[in-house]
Design an enzyme around this catalytic site. Sequence first.
Site, PDB file in Angstrom:
ATOM      1  N   ARG A 244      53.972  38.954  49.754  1.00  0.00           N
ATOM      2  CA  ARG A 244      54.168  38.153  47.746  1.00  0.00           C
ATOM      3  C   ARG A 244      55.549  37.983  47.379  1.00  0.00           C
ATOM      4  NH1 ARG A 244      49.982  36.565  48.777  1.00  0.00           N
ATOM      5  NH2 ARG A 244      47.975  36.180  47.839  1.00  0.00           N
ATOM      6  N   GLU A 273      56.907  31.066  43.667  1.00  0.00           N
ATOM      7  CA  GLU A 273      56.907  30.113  44.650  1.00  0.00           C
ATOM      8  C   GLU A 273      56.219  29.305  44.023  1.00  0.00           C
ATOM      9  OE1 GLU A 273      55.185  32.213  48.131  1.00  0.00           O
ATOM     10  OE2 GLU A 273      53.723  31.413  47.167  1.00  0.00           O
ATOM     11  N   HIS A 291      54.385  29.344  52.397  1.00  0.00           N
ATOM     12  CA  HIS A 291      53.667  30.165  52.671  1.00  0.00           C
ATOM     13  C   HIS A 291      52.221  29.511  52.923  1.00  0.00           C
ATOM     14  CE1 HIS A 291      51.147  32.796  49.011  1.00  0.00           C
ATOM     15  NE2 HIS A 291      50.587  33.261  50.396  1.00  0.00           N
TER      16      HIS A 291
HETATM   17  C1  DGY Z   1      46.714  35.642  50.770  1.00  0.00           C
HETATM   18  O1  DGY Z   1      45.353  35.160  51.746  1.00  0.00           O
HETATM   19  O2  DGY Z   1      46.715  36.692  49.918  1.00  0.00           O
HETATM   20  C2  DGY Z   1      47.643  34.744  51.469  1.00  0.00           C
HETATM   21  O3  DGY Z   1      48.650  34.698  50.909  1.00  0.00           O
HETATM   22  C3  DGY Z   1      47.265  33.512  51.186  1.00  0.00           C
HETATM   23  O4  DGY Z   1      47.718  32.903  49.662  1.00  0.00           O
END
Ligand code: DGY
Length: 334
Positions: A244, A273, A291
Amino acid sequence: MSISAAKPRILVARALFPEVLDFLSQHFDVESNQADAAWSAEQLIDKLQGKVGVLSTGGERISAALLAACPQLRICANMAVGFNNFDLDAMTAAGVQGTNAPDVLTETTADFGFALLMATARRVTESEHYLRAGHWTRWSYDMFCGSDIHSATLGIIGMGRIGQAIARRGALGFGMQVIYHNRSRLDAATEAACGARYVDKTTLLQTADHVLLVVPYSTASHHTIGAAELAQMKPTATLINIARGGIVDDAALAVALRERRIAAAGLDVFEGEPKVHPDLLTVSNVVLTPHIASATLRTRRAMAQLAADNLVDFLVHGKVRTPINTPQPVARST
Ligand code: DGY
């Protein structure tokens, strides 16, 4: 003639697979967003009026203020395994169920972690840009030399399902020495199955040739990697973040990359982001992707379907499939 009860009303906050919307429409009165409009927090609250459920994608912030303003809301189903867009404590206190989309994306995301690791260590995108720009005139012995993946030491921070899937790839597929650091140590059988050895964070940073981050975001994991941690890494090391934004201090990373204090980085997630720290855009030794770690059609369909199943299970059958909280029994408006 019997009068059938009105279907519960739900909101799908972002554009989604039409077949999943069709499935939801069998059970609910669905307001969707196939134009994929970017709603402000106020617009989201507006759209949620009268809705008992929302299918969110990880970008929609479910805050205490939103919950207070949407008293009919009973479930937020995230189409993501991560749920740091939810104020989970506020949801629990308000009696709102949260669900996520685990498991269905594990192997796909692990594949991408490896893809980003390989692209970064072997300088795939940097060399492609060089070629496309017409700079390649002849072979030379040290052109775009990177670092090996096979036999190297892979350090994984965050050893949940995705971390373990990456460890298996590294140990079994590439003959890597895999070390990991996690809040809690895995049991011996799981460590053996993924060929990984537990170490403290400092040892991991000092030892690993490639450091890969898959830790969930929380206030405790904010800036897990900052200037001090980057300084502990080998100057030849690579850093990969598929976890993240906010796990890495992106400004500090840009400095470390520019000054070659580490060799390279691969980033799929960013602080704030879709904005990307401008300094990251001007250094060549970083691979940047928007992402997409879980982005295969099959997996994204499975994630969307799981979020939809969570809504149906909860609102139609009174069950939960992949809960992330146990809401307090608070009467919500009807
Ligand atoms: C998640 O599933 O957390 C991925 O980062 C997709 O957003």
